[in-house]
Design a protein around this motif. Structure first.
Motif, PDB file in Angstrom:
ATOM      1  N   ASN A 145       9.308   9.571  87.494  1.00 34.25           N
ATOM      2  CA  ASN A 145       9.571   8.328  86.763  1.00 34.25           C
ATOM      3  C   ASN A 145      10.382   8.579  85.495  1.00 34.25           C
ATOM      4  O   ASN A 145      11.115   7.715  85.054  1.00 34.25           O
ATOM      5  CB  ASN A 145       8.249   7.656  86.387  1.00 34.25           C
ATOM      6  N   GLN A 151       7.892  -1.321  84.340  1.00 34.70           N
ATOM      7  CA  GLN A 151       8.629  -0.408  85.212  1.00 34.70           C
ATOM      8  C   GLN A 151       9.929   0.109  84.617  1.00 34.70           C
ATOM      9  O   GLN A 151      10.442   1.124  85.070  1.00 34.70           O
ATOM     10  CB  GLN A 151       8.869  -1.105  86.560  1.00 34.70           C
ATOM     11  N   GLN A 152      10.437  -0.562  83.613  1.00 32.30           N
ATOM     12  CA  GLN A 152      11.745  -0.166  83.095  1.00 32.30           C
ATOM     13  C   GLN A 152      11.737   0.149  81.607  1.00 32.30           C
ATOM     14  O   GLN A 152      12.788   0.274  80.993  1.00 32.30           O
ATOM     15  CB  GLN A 152      12.783  -1.262  83.386  1.00 32.30           C
ATOM     16  N   ASP A 161      12.862   7.020  80.534  1.00 38.44           N
ATOM     17  CA  ASP A 161      12.635   6.383  81.830  1.00 38.44           C
ATOM     18  C   ASP A 161      13.870   6.429  82.719  1.00 38.44           C
ATOM     19  O   ASP A 161      14.919   5.859  82.396  1.00 38.44           O
ATOM     20  CB  ASP A 161      12.225   4.924  81.617  1.00 38.44           C
ATOM     21  N   LEU A 162      13.731   7.075  83.868  1.00 37.11           N
ATOM     22  CA  LEU A 162      14.854   7.158  84.807  1.00 37.11           C
ATOM     23  C   LEU A 162      15.085   5.816  85.487  1.00 37.11           C
ATOM     24  O   LEU A 162      14.136   5.101  85.811  1.00 37.11           O
ATOM     25  CB  LEU A 162      14.560   8.223  85.869  1.00 37.11           C
ATOM     26  N   HIS A 218       4.986   2.684  87.396  1.00 35.50           N
ATOM     27  CA  HIS A 218       6.108   2.487  86.473  1.00 35.50           C
ATOM     28  C   HIS A 218       7.455   2.579  87.164  1.00 35.50           C
ATOM     29  O   HIS A 218       8.500   2.642  86.516  1.00 35.50           O
ATOM     30  CB  HIS A 218       5.980   3.466  85.303  1.00 35.50           C
ATOM     31  N   MET A 219       7.406   2.607  88.496  1.00 33.67           N
ATOM     32  CA  MET A 219       8.642   2.503  89.294  1.00 33.67           C
ATOM     33  C   MET A 219       8.436   1.344  90.266  1.00 33.67           C
ATOM     34  O   MET A 219       7.352   1.207  90.847  1.00 33.67           O
ATOM     35  CB  MET A 219       8.873   3.795  90.084  1.00 33.67           C
TER      36      MET A 219
HETATM   37 CA    CA Z   1      10.170   3.540  85.353  1.00 32.46          CA
END
Ligand code: CA
Ligand code: LAG
Length: 493
Positions: free
Chosen positions: A126, A178-179, A187-188, A221-222
């Protein structure tokens, strides 16, 4: 106590079954032939244990006792800090960490495989390490060997508009969870094809060394679609275990992640944990009301893990016999796939495992037979995989196979249930001795207790621990305060 290897055990069971066929029904009680000798699908999380030590555990303890898989700590190159959580701040996808080298990792996978134990790697995909400005300015910094400028560009990260990223509780929308940066970690952008490709090559690299699957760290978180796209490129049969902490009223649920694998069911841990005063185990009619949530085939159940033992878990290695009770109930249950947890004692939640002068984590070996201790020194390994009670419950699980779980029975602070016709488990969480009687279709007779050492064969003479009897269709357990017992049909050896 010598423990036969699974292979030997299966071979002997096969011989016994052939003998039963040849000699007819009188050779053994009919119930023995129904016992499924297959190894139960129980995993163990060996937190912050070096690869060479895990390889050793596979050969001496995990394989011989029928553990199916090990969840390792993240193998990625990470920031240089003493805290255990440095492992969750990757700086590259090289397999070089304080837990061992790439060669040591590969050797562990091969040795565990030879012992019949799969390796599940904890995949931190993540995020990369915490940085104010990911992707630039690393030369000469604390992260001199930082490699992700070579892997990723600034554009490959999300830059969240929030001013404070420290508290995930502040995130209320799906997009924020998630972002946005999780505890300040870069955060990727997992929606980006380039990012997905980089992550995919990392997972492929681990698969090329023989791992069986992955824990997907911070899966919540993705976006589930992002995880699905990444793991969808992996070979069929790759095991995916998503960490999606269930939260009250949160926008993202574990159910979104079941289409492509298993999820850790945090509700189970919360409900299972003693003192069992939450009503979950106090309803004699509970039948199907026991703790469960996502469908059983998708659920990974656990008493605690490396995060919850430092936080929400209300029973951990510190609770000794109560911890045994929680593990026994989980391993006796028919919901989900259990993962037992084994870490090290700590008083500071950040404290890393003991290290050598060069910063690598020290090798550790567990005594062959052990149990919970009254007290541990900081850093001492808990070695739960070697506890007699845990090993006994793996045998119980193998013996009960897929027998249905019967409704629970209550007696004061004692509680128990039958796995129909195959085994009965009982626990007493109170301060007073209790005798509990649990209806069972197991044949009358004396049975050996799996928790206190079990039997080395189906022969009662070989019973190491306590014995309990089944009388007129009831299993009778006189239980001391805070204790557990489990009997099962003998597995012929
Ligand atoms: Ca994320
Ligand atoms: C996880 N699952 O979703 C891991 O199971 C959990 O152990 C990880 O947190 C988290 N997600 C990120 O992978 C751990 C520690 C945190 C630590 C984090 C990154 O529980 O305490 O944060 O790993 O190392 C630490 C500091 C924070 C700081 C952050 C960034 O505690 O205060 O903001 O590093 O520098």
């Amino acid at each position: 106590m010598p423990r036969p290897t699974l292979l030997v055990r299966s071979a002997l069971v096969a011989v016994a079954m052939v003998a039963t066929l040849a000699l007819g029904a009188c050779a053994a009680p009919a119930q023995n032939a129904e016992v499924d000798p297959a190894a139960p699908d129980v995993g163990i999380q060996l937190f912050q244990l070096p690869w060479t030590s895990i390889a050793n555990e596979c050969e001496t303890t995990l394989g011989p006792n029928g553990f199916a898989w090990v969840l390792t700590s993240p193998p990625q190159e990470h920031i240089t800090r003493d805290e255990w959580w440095a492992s969750y701040q990757p700086v590259s996808y090289q397999l070089q960490s304080r837990l061992g080298t790439r060669d040591e990792f590969a050797d562990m996978v091969a040795r565990c495989d030879a012992a019949g134990v799969d390796i599940i790697a904890d995949a931190v995909i993540n995020h990369m390490t915490g940085q104010d400005d990911p992707g630039i300015g690393f030369a000469g910094s604390e992260y001199a060997h930082y490699e992700y400028p070579g892997l990723y560009d600034v554009d490959d990260f999300h830059h969240c508009g929030l001013t404070t990223y420290d508290d995930i509780e502040d995130y209320t929308s799906r997009e924020q969870v998630q972002q946005c940066e999780l505890v300040n970690l870069a955060d990727l952008d997992t929606a980006s094809p380039r990012v997905r490709e980089q992550i995919g090559s990392y997972l492929d690299d681990l698969l090329s060394l023989g791992v069986a699957g992955f824990r997907i760290d911070a899966a919540k978180h993705m976006a589930a679609d992002d995880v699905a796209a990444i793991v969808g490129e992996l070979p069929e049969g790759t095991r995916i275990m998503s960490e999606v902490i269930r939260g009250g009223g949160e926008p993202i649920t574990p159910e979104e992640y079941t289409a492509f694998g298993e999820v850790f069911e945090f509700t189970y841990a919360r409900d299972l944990t003693p003192p069992l005063s939450n009503g979950v185990f106090s309803d004699p009619e509970l039948g199907g009301d026991r703790p469960q949530h996502v469908p059983s085939e998708n659920a990974l159940v656990f008493v605690d893990n490396h995060d919850t033992e430092r936080g929400e878990a209300n029973v951990t290695y510190r609770d000794g016999d109560m911890y045994v009770i929680a593990n026994a109930l989980m391993l006796a249950d028919d919901y989900g796939t259990p993962i037992v947890y084994s870490g090290y004692a700590f008083s500071d939640r950040d404290a890393g495992a003991s290290t050598e002068a060069d910063g690598s984590v020290s090798d550790a070996t567990c005594a062959e037979a052990s149990g919970p201790r009254e007290a541990y020194d900081d850093g001492e390994r808990t070695c739960v995989q070697s506890w007699d009670a845990v090993i006994g419950m793996l045998r119980f699980r193998a013996a009960v196979g897929d027998a249905p779980r019967m409704p629970g029975v209550d007696e004061g602070d004692a509680y128990g249930f039958e796995r129909e016709g195959r085994g009965v488990v009982a626990v007493n969480v109170g301060d007073e001795p209790v005798t509990i009687r649990i209806p069972t279709s197991m044949a009358d007779g004396d049975y050996c207790d799996a928790i206190t050492g079990g039997a080395t064969s189906g022969d009662a003479q070989s019973c190491v621990g306590a014995q309990y009897s089944v009388e007129s269709g009831e299993a009778v357990f006189a239980l001391e305060p805070v204790s557990a017992a489990a009997i099962h049909v003998p597995v012929r050896q």
